[in-house]
Enzyme design. Structure first.
Site, PDB file in Angstrom:
ATOM      1  N   ASP A  14      78.129  16.643 -95.582  1.00  0.00           N
ATOM      2  CA  ASP A  14      78.160  15.577 -94.564  1.00  0.00           C
ATOM      3  C   ASP A  14      79.567  15.166 -94.110  1.00  0.00           C
ATOM      4  O   ASP A  14      79.848  13.962 -93.982  1.00  0.00           O
ATOM      5  CB  ASP A  14      77.424  14.345 -95.087  1.00  0.00           C
ATOM      6  N   ASP A  54      73.828  15.103 -92.207  1.00  0.00           N
ATOM      7  CA  ASP A  54      72.797  14.117 -91.919  1.00  0.00           C
ATOM      8  C   ASP A  54      72.383  14.332 -90.463  1.00  0.00           C
ATOM      9  O   ASP A  54      73.233  14.491 -89.577  1.00  0.00           O
ATOM     10  CB  ASP A  54      73.383  12.705 -92.082  1.00  0.00           C
ATOM     11  N   HIS A  56      69.653  12.542 -88.311  1.00  0.00           N
ATOM     12  CA  HIS A  56      68.600  11.543 -88.256  1.00  0.00           C
ATOM     13  C   HIS A  56      68.013  11.362 -86.855  1.00  0.00           C
ATOM     14  O   HIS A  56      68.743  11.427 -85.858  1.00  0.00           O
ATOM     15  CB  HIS A  56      69.153  10.183 -88.690  1.00  0.00           C
ATOM     16  N   HIS A  60      65.564   6.083 -87.505  1.00  0.00           N
ATOM     17  CA  HIS A  60      65.416   6.462 -88.916  1.00  0.00           C
ATOM     18  C   HIS A  60      65.234   5.223 -89.791  1.00  0.00           C
ATOM     19  O   HIS A  60      65.830   4.173 -89.553  1.00  0.00           O
ATOM     20  CB  HIS A  60      66.631   7.259 -89.384  1.00  0.00           C
ATOM     21  N   HIS A  94      73.661   5.939 -87.811  1.00  0.00           N
ATOM     22  CA  HIS A  94      74.680   6.973 -88.025  1.00  0.00           C
ATOM     23  C   HIS A  94      74.049   8.361 -87.941  1.00  0.00           C
ATOM     24  O   HIS A  94      72.866   8.538 -88.201  1.00  0.00           O
ATOM     25  CB  HIS A  94      75.368   6.803 -89.388  1.00  0.00           C
ATOM     26  N   LYS A 119      69.693  17.642 -92.878  1.00  0.00           N
ATOM     27  CA  LYS A 119      68.831  16.856 -93.749  1.00  0.00           C
ATOM     28  C   LYS A 119      68.583  15.473 -93.143  1.00  0.00           C
ATOM     29  O   LYS A 119      69.268  15.065 -92.215  1.00  0.00           O
ATOM     30  CB  LYS A 119      69.443  16.711 -95.141  1.00  0.00           C
ATOM     31  N   CYS A 164      75.733  10.852-101.197  1.00  0.00           N
ATOM     32  CA  CYS A 164      75.175  12.173-100.921  1.00  0.00           C
ATOM     33  C   CYS A 164      75.788  13.281-101.769  1.00  0.00           C
ATOM     34  O   CYS A 164      75.092  14.229-102.154  1.00  0.00           O
ATOM     35  CB  CYS A 164      75.294  12.488 -99.430  1.00  0.00           C
TER      36      CYS A 164
END
Length: 223
Positions: A14, A54, A56, A60, A94, A119, A164
């Protein structure tokens, strides 16, 4: 001759615009300072180099904006799955799919990265780990990638150490990979909690090592 008992993978977690100062919506302090170390690692002969993102949807469940009356960093929400439920912290919006904040930093040596794993794509599931969510309802496919490449050792770097990176390293170890976090190549949301995270990782079979240590040296054939 290659050592059949050692095949390494570098997982870069990330390293995205929204996690970096000065403009990231969820900026980790001093996040950009790890880029030279990560690029150094990318130049080493890891057989497999994977970056995670990430990724999203706009609504989310981890976003405070999705839950009226809540506040980022202090409020939580309950995530319910067929296996049970768990609490997760709420954050500012984010890494929304397709936005500049979700992009990997261009200062990374992107051409050296073999795979990108996205993810956190399911709206109702929080997913810190690059492998799967806490109840394993969503599988990113990372485990399968590592197994198909016969990886034995995983080196984890990126953002953030206490979220993470930590979750990814713990899951890697739980899946049977020897797992290392390169300390100079990660930063924490809460730097004051660094030693506590190191201790927790050690209890779960993960060592925090130096970029100049013997573990990384094995990637280049050193001992």
């Amino acid at each position: 001759m290659a050592n059949p008992d050692f095949k390494s993978a570098l997982i870069i977690v990330d390293v995205q615009e929204d996690f970096c100062p000065p403009n990231g919506t969820l900026a980790v302090p001093n996040a950009r300072s790890i880029i030279p170390t990560i690029n150094h690692l990318l130049a080493l002969p890891f057989p497999l180099k994977v970056a995670t993102k990430d990724w999203h949807p706009a609504n989310h469940t981890s976003f405070s904006s999705t839950h009226p009356g809540t506040h980022p960093f202090t409020s939580t929400t309950t995530i319910t799955t067929p296996i049970g439920s768990y609490e997760t912290k709420l954050w500012p919006d984010h890494c929304i799919q397709g936005t500049p904040g979700a992009e990997l930093l261009p200062s990374l040596s992107l051409s050296r990265i073999d795979r990108v794993v996205e993810k956190g794509q399911r709206q109702d599931i929080e997913m810190y780990s690059a492998f799967y969510d806490p109840h394993k309802c969503v599988d990113s496919g990372l485990k399968g990638i590592l197994e198909r490449e016969a990886v034995t050792d995983v080196f984890v770097v990126g953002l953030a150490f206490d979220y993470c990176v930590r979750a990814t390293a713990v899951d890697a170890a739980a899946e049977g990979f020897r797992t290392w976090v390169v300390g100079e190549a990660t930063r924490a949301v809460d730097a004051a909690g660094w030693d506590e995270v190191v201790g927790d990782l050690k209890e779960k079979g993960v060592q925090v090592v130096s970029v100049d240590g013997e573990e990384v040296a094995r990637v280049t054939g050193g001992k």
